[in-house]
Design a protein around this motif. Sequence first.
Motif, PDB file in Angstrom:
ATOM      1  N   ALA A 128       0.814  -1.220   0.000  1.00 29.08           N
ATOM      2  CA  ALA A 128       0.000   0.000   0.000  1.00 29.08           C
ATOM      3  C   ALA A 128       0.843   1.264   0.000  1.00 29.08           C
ATOM      4  N   PHE A 129       2.137   1.146   0.260  1.00 35.78           N
ATOM      5  CA  PHE A 129       2.986   2.327   0.437  1.00 35.78           C
ATOM      6  C   PHE A 129       4.031   2.512  -0.663  1.00 35.78           C
ATOM      7  N   ARG A 130       4.032   1.672  -1.676  1.00 35.79           N
ATOM      8  CA  ARG A 130       5.133   1.671  -2.626  1.00 35.79           C
ATOM      9  C   ARG A 130       5.162   2.875  -3.546  1.00 35.79           C
ATOM     10  N   ALA A 131       4.132   3.076  -4.326  1.00 37.24           N
ATOM     11  CA  ALA A 131       4.172   4.104  -5.373  1.00 37.24           C
ATOM     12  C   ALA A 131       3.879   5.489  -4.802  1.00 37.24           C
ATOM     13  N   PRO A 132       4.547   6.528  -5.315  1.00 34.68           N
ATOM     14  CA  PRO A 132       4.241   7.894  -4.865  1.00 34.68           C
ATOM     15  C   PRO A 132       2.795   8.292  -5.131  1.00 34.68           C
ATOM     16  N   VAL A 133       2.247   7.865  -6.272  1.00 32.79           N
ATOM     17  CA  VAL A 133       0.848   8.144  -6.602  1.00 32.79           C
ATOM     18  C   VAL A 133       0.158   6.818  -6.877  1.00 32.79           C
ATOM     19  N   LEU A 134      -0.974   6.615  -6.229  1.00 27.56           N
ATOM     20  CA  LEU A 134      -1.706   5.358  -6.345  1.00 27.56           C
ATOM     21  C   LEU A 134      -3.185   5.657  -6.554  1.00 27.56           C
ATOM     22  N   LEU A 135      -3.769   5.008  -7.553  1.00 21.83           N
ATOM     23  CA  LEU A 135      -5.189   5.168  -7.837  1.00 21.83           C
ATOM     24  C   LEU A 135      -5.826   3.795  -8.022  1.00 21.83           C
ATOM     25  N   LEU A 136      -7.095   3.689  -7.671  1.00 19.94           N
ATOM     26  CA  LEU A 136      -7.863   2.482  -7.947  1.00 19.94           C
ATOM     27  C   LEU A 136      -8.793   2.762  -9.116  1.00 19.94           C
ATOM     28  N   ALA A 137      -8.764   1.883 -10.112  1.00 22.72           N
ATOM     29  CA  ALA A 137      -9.671   1.976 -11.263  1.00 22.72           C
ATOM     30  C   ALA A 137     -10.903   1.135 -10.989  1.00 22.72           C
ATOM     31  N   ILE A 138     -12.067   1.724 -11.206  1.00 23.25           N
ATOM     32  CA  ILE A 138     -13.342   1.073 -10.896  1.00 23.25           C
ATOM     33  C   ILE A 138     -14.237   1.148 -12.126  1.00 23.25           C
ATOM     34  N   ALA A 139     -14.891   0.034 -12.463  1.00 21.33           N
ATOM     35  CA  ALA A 139     -15.815  -0.003 -13.594  1.00 21.33           C
ATOM     36  C   ALA A 139     -17.229  -0.219 -13.095  1.00 21.33           C
ATOM     37  N   ALA A 140     -18.183   0.480 -13.714  1.00 24.71           N
ATOM     38  CA  ALA A 140     -19.607   0.309 -13.412  1.00 24.71           C
ATOM     39  C   ALA A 140     -20.203  -0.578 -14.495  1.00 24.71           C
ATOM     40  N   LEU A 141     -20.707  -1.736 -14.107  1.00 21.98           N
ATOM     41  CA  LEU A 141     -21.151  -2.723 -15.088  1.00 21.98           C
ATOM     42  C   LEU A 141     -22.655  -2.905 -15.135  1.00 21.98           C
ATOM     43  N   GLY A 142     -23.405  -2.181 -14.315  1.00 22.99           N
ATOM     44  CA  GLY A 142     -24.849  -2.332 -14.292  1.00 22.99           C
ATOM     45  C   GLY A 142     -25.561  -1.215 -15.028  1.00 22.99           C
ATOM     46  N   GLY A 143     -26.898  -1.349 -15.142  1.00 21.13           N
ATOM     47  CA  GLY A 143     -27.693  -0.340 -15.828  1.00 21.13           C
ATOM     48  C   GLY A 143     -27.494  -0.377 -17.325  1.00 21.13           C
ATOM     49  N   ALA A 144     -28.342   0.323 -18.074  1.00 26.76           N
ATOM     50  CA  ALA A 144     -28.239   0.418 -19.538  1.00 26.76           C
ATOM     51  C   ALA A 144     -27.914  -0.946 -20.134  1.00 26.76           C
ATOM     52  N   PRO A 145     -28.823  -1.924 -20.018  1.00 23.38           N
ATOM     53  CA  PRO A 145     -28.519  -3.283 -20.486  1.00 23.38           C
ATOM     54  C   PRO A 145     -28.223  -3.365 -21.981  1.00 23.38           C
ATOM     55  N   GLU A 146     -28.610  -2.329 -22.751  1.00 20.09           N
ATOM     56  CA  GLU A 146     -28.316  -2.363 -24.182  1.00 20.09           C
ATOM     57  C   GLU A 146     -26.833  -2.181 -24.481  1.00 20.09           C
ATOM     58  N   ILE A 147     -26.063  -1.764 -23.486  1.00 18.87           N
ATOM     59  CA  ILE A 147     -24.614  -1.616 -23.646  1.00 18.87           C
ATOM     60  C   ILE A 147     -23.947  -2.660 -22.756  1.00 18.87           C
ATOM     61  N   PRO A 148     -23.412  -3.728 -23.351  1.00 20.87           N
ATOM     62  CA  PRO A 148     -22.886  -4.854 -22.569  1.00 20.87           C
ATOM     63  C   PRO A 148     -21.742  -4.455 -21.643  1.00 20.87           C
ATOM     64  N   ALA A 149     -21.572  -5.276 -20.606  1.00 15.83           N
ATOM     65  CA  ALA A 149     -20.484  -5.041 -19.659  1.00 15.83           C
ATOM     66  C   ALA A 149     -19.130  -5.081 -20.355  1.00 15.83           C
ATOM     67  N   ALA A 150     -19.022  -5.932 -21.376  1.00 10.97           N
ATOM     68  CA  ALA A 150     -17.742  -6.030 -22.090  1.00 10.97           C
ATOM     69  C   ALA A 150     -17.353  -4.696 -22.710  1.00 10.97           C
ATOM     70  N   GLU A 151     -18.328  -3.952 -23.237  1.00 12.70           N
ATOM     71  CA  GLU A 151     -18.024  -2.657 -23.829  1.00 12.70           C
ATOM     72  C   GLU A 151     -17.588  -1.658 -22.767  1.00 12.70           C
ATOM     73  N   ARG A 152     -18.139  -1.752 -21.596  1.00 15.54           N
ATOM     74  CA  ARG A 152     -17.758  -0.852 -20.504  1.00 15.54           C
ATOM     75  C   ARG A 152     -16.322  -1.142 -20.052  1.00 15.54           C
ATOM     76  N   LEU A 153     -15.986  -2.434 -20.017  1.00 17.10           N
ATOM     77  CA  LEU A 153     -14.625  -2.800 -19.637  1.00 17.10           C
ATOM     78  C   LEU A 153     -13.620  -2.342 -20.688  1.00 17.10           C
ATOM     79  N   VAL A 154     -14.011  -2.437 -21.965  1.00 10.86           N
ATOM     80  CA  VAL A 154     -13.133  -1.940 -23.022  1.00 10.86           C
ATOM     81  C   VAL A 154     -12.910  -0.439 -22.850  1.00 10.86           C
ATOM     82  N   SER A 155     -13.978   0.288 -22.538  1.00  6.11           N
ATOM     83  CA  SER A 155     -13.866   1.726 -22.325  1.00  6.11           C
ATOM     84  C   SER A 155     -12.926   2.022 -21.165  1.00  6.11           C
TER      85      SER A 155
END
Length: 210
Positions: A107-134
Amino acid sequence: MQAARAPATAAGAVDAASAGEWAAALIQSRCTVLPKRLAAPGPDRAQLAAILGAAAAAPDHGELLPWRFVLVPERARPALADVFEQSLLERDPAASPAQCAQAREKAFRAPVLLLAIAALGGAPEIPAAERLVSAGCALQNMLLMATALGFGSALTSGKALQSDGLRRLFALRRDEQALCFLSLGTVASSRPRRARPGMEQYVSELEVPS
């Protein structure tokens, strides 16, 4: 690592040929530098804004903005270390003090640390795979911008990403998934780069039966 400089004509405008050469050089120069090989200084406020701003250029079908990033400042690192240690103990109650210390140290290694989070729900016409690609495109844009500014970077994962403790710490919604951590900093040491795969290894041509 030297910061990449965009080529410019005498008039100050980037011409297409030079821009293409610069972009190719930037893309090929990007490589993973593990967090343990990153040191201070990390990106300053303006540089971090440029890196985060690059994410906004990612393709986004439906303009859902199906991803977000959470910066982990120094004051929050101990809480993240607690999550890493607890996740280890949940998986292995017999983990030694040394193993717990190693889990916390991440938890202490990098000077700058960010967590990437994807939202995979809602708008079922746009698949989760497309959101992950984005989300992946947003991350790659950030990695390239970090490289252009002269910083090393890495994407790291681990079993703790799926832990309840991490979900609580980052207040993840039910439809959200923690993808990876993004580490940024000055390259303190590096390893030889792996050979890039040749195009013949990942490109083929569609054969239509006659």
